[in-house]
Design a protein around this motif. Sequence first.
Motif, PDB file in Angstrom:
ATOM      1  N   LYS A 143       0.823  -1.205   0.000  1.00  0.00           N
ATOM      2  CA  LYS A 143       0.000   0.000   0.000  1.00  0.00           C
ATOM      3  C   LYS A 143       0.859   1.259   0.000  1.00  0.00           C
ATOM      4  CE  LYS A 143      -4.159  -1.894   2.153  1.00  0.00           C
ATOM      5  NZ  LYS A 143      -5.123  -1.773   3.276  1.00  0.00           N
ATOM      6  N   ARG A 144       1.937   1.237   0.763  1.00  0.00           N
ATOM      7  CA  ARG A 144       2.826   2.398   0.784  1.00  0.00           C
ATOM      8  C   ARG A 144       3.448   2.624  -0.581  1.00  0.00           C
ATOM      9  NH1 ARG A 144       4.967  -0.209   5.326  1.00  0.00           N
ATOM     10  NH2 ARG A 144       7.099  -0.016   4.558  1.00  0.00           N
ATOM     11  N   GLN A 145       3.764   1.529  -1.273  1.00  0.00           N
ATOM     12  CA  GLN A 145       4.333   1.641  -2.610  1.00  0.00           C
ATOM     13  C   GLN A 145       3.299   2.176  -3.593  1.00  0.00           C
ATOM     14  OE1 GLN A 145       7.676   1.071  -3.449  1.00  0.00           O
ATOM     15  NE2 GLN A 145       6.917   2.204  -5.252  1.00  0.00           N
ATOM     16  N   GLN A 146       2.053   1.771  -3.442  1.00  0.00           N
ATOM     17  CA  GLN A 146       0.991   2.282  -4.317  1.00  0.00           C
ATOM     18  C   GLN A 146       0.844   3.789  -4.152  1.00  0.00           C
ATOM     19  OE1 GLN A 146      -2.110  -0.494  -2.840  1.00  0.00           O
ATOM     20  NE2 GLN A 146      -2.477  -1.042  -4.977  1.00  0.00           N
ATOM     21  N   PHE A 147       0.904   4.254  -2.905  1.00  0.00           N
ATOM     22  CA  PHE A 147       0.804   5.692  -2.656  1.00  0.00           C
ATOM     23  C   PHE A 147       2.004   6.419  -3.256  1.00  0.00           C
ATOM     24  CE2 PHE A 147       1.417   9.577  -0.236  1.00  0.00           C
ATOM     25  CZ  PHE A 147       0.136  10.107  -0.186  1.00  0.00           C
ATOM     26  N   ALA A 148       3.179   5.852  -3.083  1.00  0.00           N
ATOM     27  CA  ALA A 148       4.389   6.470  -3.627  1.00  0.00           C
ATOM     28  C   ALA A 148       4.304   6.571  -5.151  1.00  0.00           C
ATOM     29  CB  ALA A 148       5.619   5.668  -3.214  1.00  0.00           C
ATOM     30  N   ASP A 149       3.783   5.522  -5.792  1.00  0.00           N
ATOM     31  CA  ASP A 149       3.653   5.534  -7.255  1.00  0.00           C
ATOM     32  C   ASP A 149       2.683   6.619  -7.706  1.00  0.00           C
ATOM     33  OD1 ASP A 149       5.420   3.435  -7.438  1.00  0.00           O
ATOM     34  OD2 ASP A 149       3.867   1.894  -7.615  1.00  0.00           O
ATOM     35  N   LEU A 150       1.576   6.777  -6.980  1.00  0.00           N
ATOM     36  CA  LEU A 150       0.613   7.823  -7.316  1.00  0.00           C
ATOM     37  C   LEU A 150       1.250   9.206  -7.195  1.00  0.00           C
ATOM     38  CD1 LEU A 150      -2.665   6.563  -5.568  1.00  0.00           C
ATOM     39  CD2 LEU A 150      -2.251   6.759  -8.032  1.00  0.00           C
ATOM     40  N   LEU A 151       2.028   9.388  -6.138  1.00  0.00           N
ATOM     41  CA  LEU A 151       2.642  10.694  -5.908  1.00  0.00           C
ATOM     42  C   LEU A 151       3.676  11.022  -6.981  1.00  0.00           C
ATOM     43  CD1 LEU A 151       2.221  12.846  -3.733  1.00  0.00           C
ATOM     44  CD2 LEU A 151       4.263  11.997  -2.595  1.00  0.00           C
ATOM     45  N   ARG A 152       4.334  10.007  -7.500  1.00  0.00           N
ATOM     46  CA  ARG A 152       5.356  10.232  -8.518  1.00  0.00           C
ATOM     47  C   ARG A 152       4.778  10.358  -9.923  1.00  0.00           C
ATOM     48  NH1 ARG A 152       8.757   5.378  -5.783  1.00  0.00           N
ATOM     49  NH2 ARG A 152       9.656   6.550  -4.037  1.00  0.00           N
ATOM     50  N   GLN A 153       3.650   9.689 -10.154  1.00  0.00           N
ATOM     51  CA  GLN A 153       3.106   9.614 -11.513  1.00  0.00           C
ATOM     52  C   GLN A 153       1.960  10.595 -11.775  1.00  0.00           C
ATOM     53  OE1 GLN A 153       2.023   5.486 -11.939  1.00  0.00           O
ATOM     54  NE2 GLN A 153       4.096   4.760 -11.465  1.00  0.00           N
ATOM     55  N   LYS A 154       1.282  11.029 -10.740  1.00  0.00           N
ATOM     56  CA  LYS A 154       0.124  11.907 -10.909  1.00  0.00           C
ATOM     57  C   LYS A 154       0.468  13.322 -10.464  1.00  0.00           C
ATOM     58  CE  LYS A 154      -2.307   8.252 -12.050  1.00  0.00           C
ATOM     59  NZ  LYS A 154      -2.710   7.980 -13.445  1.00  0.00           N
ATOM     60  N   GLU A 155      -0.235  14.273 -11.056  1.00  0.00           N
ATOM     61  CA  GLU A 155       0.071  15.677 -10.768  1.00  0.00           C
ATOM     62  C   GLU A 155      -1.070  16.434 -10.110  1.00  0.00           C
ATOM     63  OE1 GLU A 155       2.973  17.148 -10.989  1.00  0.00           O
ATOM     64  OE2 GLU A 155       3.854  15.262 -11.691  1.00  0.00           O
TER      65      GLU A 155
ATOM     66  N   VAL B  45      -6.883   2.524  -2.872  1.00  0.00           N
ATOM     67  CA  VAL B  45      -5.841   2.383  -1.858  1.00  0.00           C
ATOM     68  C   VAL B  45      -6.446   2.839  -0.537  1.00  0.00           C
ATOM     69  CG1 VAL B  45      -3.505   2.986  -1.135  1.00  0.00           C
ATOM     70  CG2 VAL B  45      -4.074   2.941  -3.572  1.00  0.00           C
ATOM     71  N   HIS B  46      -6.539   1.928   0.403  1.00  0.00           N
ATOM     72  CA  HIS B  46      -7.167   2.247   1.693  1.00  0.00           C
ATOM     73  C   HIS B  46      -6.158   2.128   2.818  1.00  0.00           C
ATOM     74  CE1 HIS B  46      -9.724   0.887   5.291  1.00  0.00           C
ATOM     75  NE2 HIS B  46      -9.813   2.202   5.202  1.00  0.00           N
ATOM     76  N   PHE B  47      -6.005   3.213   3.588  1.00  0.00           N
ATOM     77  CA  PHE B  47      -5.140   3.190   4.758  1.00  0.00           C
ATOM     78  C   PHE B  47      -6.017   3.144   6.001  1.00  0.00           C
ATOM     79  CE2 PHE B  47      -2.339   5.194   1.592  1.00  0.00           C
ATOM     80  CZ  PHE B  47      -1.267   4.316   1.671  1.00  0.00           C
ATOM     81  N   ALA B  48      -5.984   2.005   6.668  1.00  0.00           N
ATOM     82  CA  ALA B  48      -6.779   1.805   7.876  1.00  0.00           C
ATOM     83  C   ALA B  48      -5.929   2.103   9.101  1.00  0.00           C
ATOM     84  CB  ALA B  48      -7.285   0.364   7.925  1.00  0.00           C
ATOM     85  N   LEU B  49      -6.469   2.884  10.015  1.00  0.00           N
ATOM     86  CA  LEU B  49      -5.744   3.234  11.234  1.00  0.00           C
ATOM     87  C   LEU B  49      -6.434   2.620  12.445  1.00  0.00           C
ATOM     88  CD1 LEU B  49      -5.375   5.924   9.228  1.00  0.00           C
ATOM     89  CD2 LEU B  49      -4.126   6.709  11.239  1.00  0.00           C
ATOM     90  N   TYR B  50      -5.620   2.106  13.348  1.00  0.00           N
ATOM     91  CA  TYR B  50      -6.170   1.573  14.585  1.00  0.00           C
ATOM     92  C   TYR B  50      -6.818   2.712  15.360  1.00  0.00           C
ATOM     93  CZ  TYR B  50      -6.508  -0.463  19.206  1.00  0.00           C
ATOM     94  OH  TYR B  50      -6.979  -0.903  20.418  1.00  0.00           O
ATOM     95  N   ASP B  51      -8.022   2.444  15.867  1.00  0.00           N
ATOM     96  CA  ASP B  51      -8.772   3.458  16.609  1.00  0.00           C
ATOM     97  C   ASP B  51      -9.286   2.827  17.893  1.00  0.00           C
ATOM     98  OD1 ASP B  51     -10.266   5.536  17.526  1.00  0.00           O
ATOM     99  OD2 ASP B  51     -11.499   5.760  15.719  1.00  0.00           O
ATOM    100  N   GLU B  52      -8.842   3.362  19.030  1.00  0.00           N
ATOM    101  CA  GLU B  52      -9.263   2.778  20.296  1.00  0.00           C
ATOM    102  C   GLU B  52     -10.660   3.192  20.721  1.00  0.00           C
ATOM    103  OE1 GLU B  52      -6.296   6.069  21.592  1.00  0.00           O
ATOM    104  OE2 GLU B  52      -6.937   5.066  19.749  1.00  0.00           O
ATOM    105  N   ALA B  53     -11.267   4.143  19.984  1.00  0.00           N
ATOM    106  CA  ALA B  53     -12.634   4.537  20.299  1.00  0.00           C
ATOM    107  C   ALA B  53     -13.583   3.366  20.032  1.00  0.00           C
ATOM    108  CB  ALA B  53     -13.045   5.743  19.462  1.00  0.00           C
TER     109      ALA B  53
END
Length: 256
Positions: free
Chosen positions: A113-125, A218-226
Motif C-alpha cells: 500500500k505504501r508503494q501504491q501511494f508512492a507511485d501515485l505521488l510520482r506519476q500523478k500531478e 488504496v485504503h489506509f486503515a488506522l487503529y482506533d481505540e474509540a
Amino acid sequence: MDNRLATLLTRGASLTRAEYRVLAHLTEHPMLVGNITVRELAQATFVSTATIMRLCQKLGFSGFSEFIWHCKQLLSDTPHIAAQEPSLPELPVLFNQFIANYQHTFQWVTQEKRQQFADLLRQKESFFLYGAGFSYLFAEYLTKKLQVLGKTAFISGPGDSRNIFLSNASRYQVFIAVSRSGETEQVLDKARIAKNVGMTIVAFTRASANTLAGMADVHFALYDEAVHFAAEAAGVTSFESNLVLLMDLLLLEATG
C-alpha cells in the motif's frame, strides 16, 4: 561560562570592549588557561598583545603571567561540579499507548500500500482532497504538503457546494478522502462521483469495516481505540495524531 572565573568579569567595569572580549573568551573557555600564549589569545580574540597587557594591568596584575597564575588558582581552589546529565522526563502512560497504537496500525499499512501511494505521488500531478468535520483539518494538512511538493492539490469540504466538485472532478487524477468513520455521507457522495469519472481513490479511515474503504483503490486503515465511530467528535484518542504521523511517513517514503 565557568563560574569559577566569573569574579573576573565583576572587575571589568572600566574595560574597553576589546579588553572585555578577551576576558569573556577565557571565562567561556577555561581549558585555555595555562595552555595559550599571549599571542595566541590575541589572535583568537582579534586584539593586539598590547590590549591584553593593558587588561592585565587594569585587573591589578603586573603582566600576563601573573594574570594566568591567578586564573589557575581560581580554577584549582574552587571545586568544579561537573554538570549532571539531564535525566529523561517521566513519560505519561498514554505516550506509550499512543506509540503502541501507531505500531498496531502497521499491520494494515503494508509495504504494498505504501508503494501504491508512492507511485501515485510520482506519476500523478493533480489531487482533489475532501474531509468533513475534524477530518477536514487533516485533509487540508495533506493538501498543503502536496502543494509544497509542487503538485496541483485542491481541498474541499461540506461547506462547499456539491457543484464545485462536479465541475472540477474531471480535472483531477486522484481523489483523497479523509473520514474517520468512513461513513460520512458527504464524503461517500464525492467518492462515488470520483469513481464514476475514473479518479483513483485513496482513503484514510479507521480500521473497522466501512463503506468508503470498500470504494477505495488504496485504503489506509488506522487503529482506533474509540469504541464507536460516533466518538470522533468527542474525546481525545491517538487516531488523529497517528494519522498525521502516517501521512508524513508516506510522503517521506515517496519523496526520499
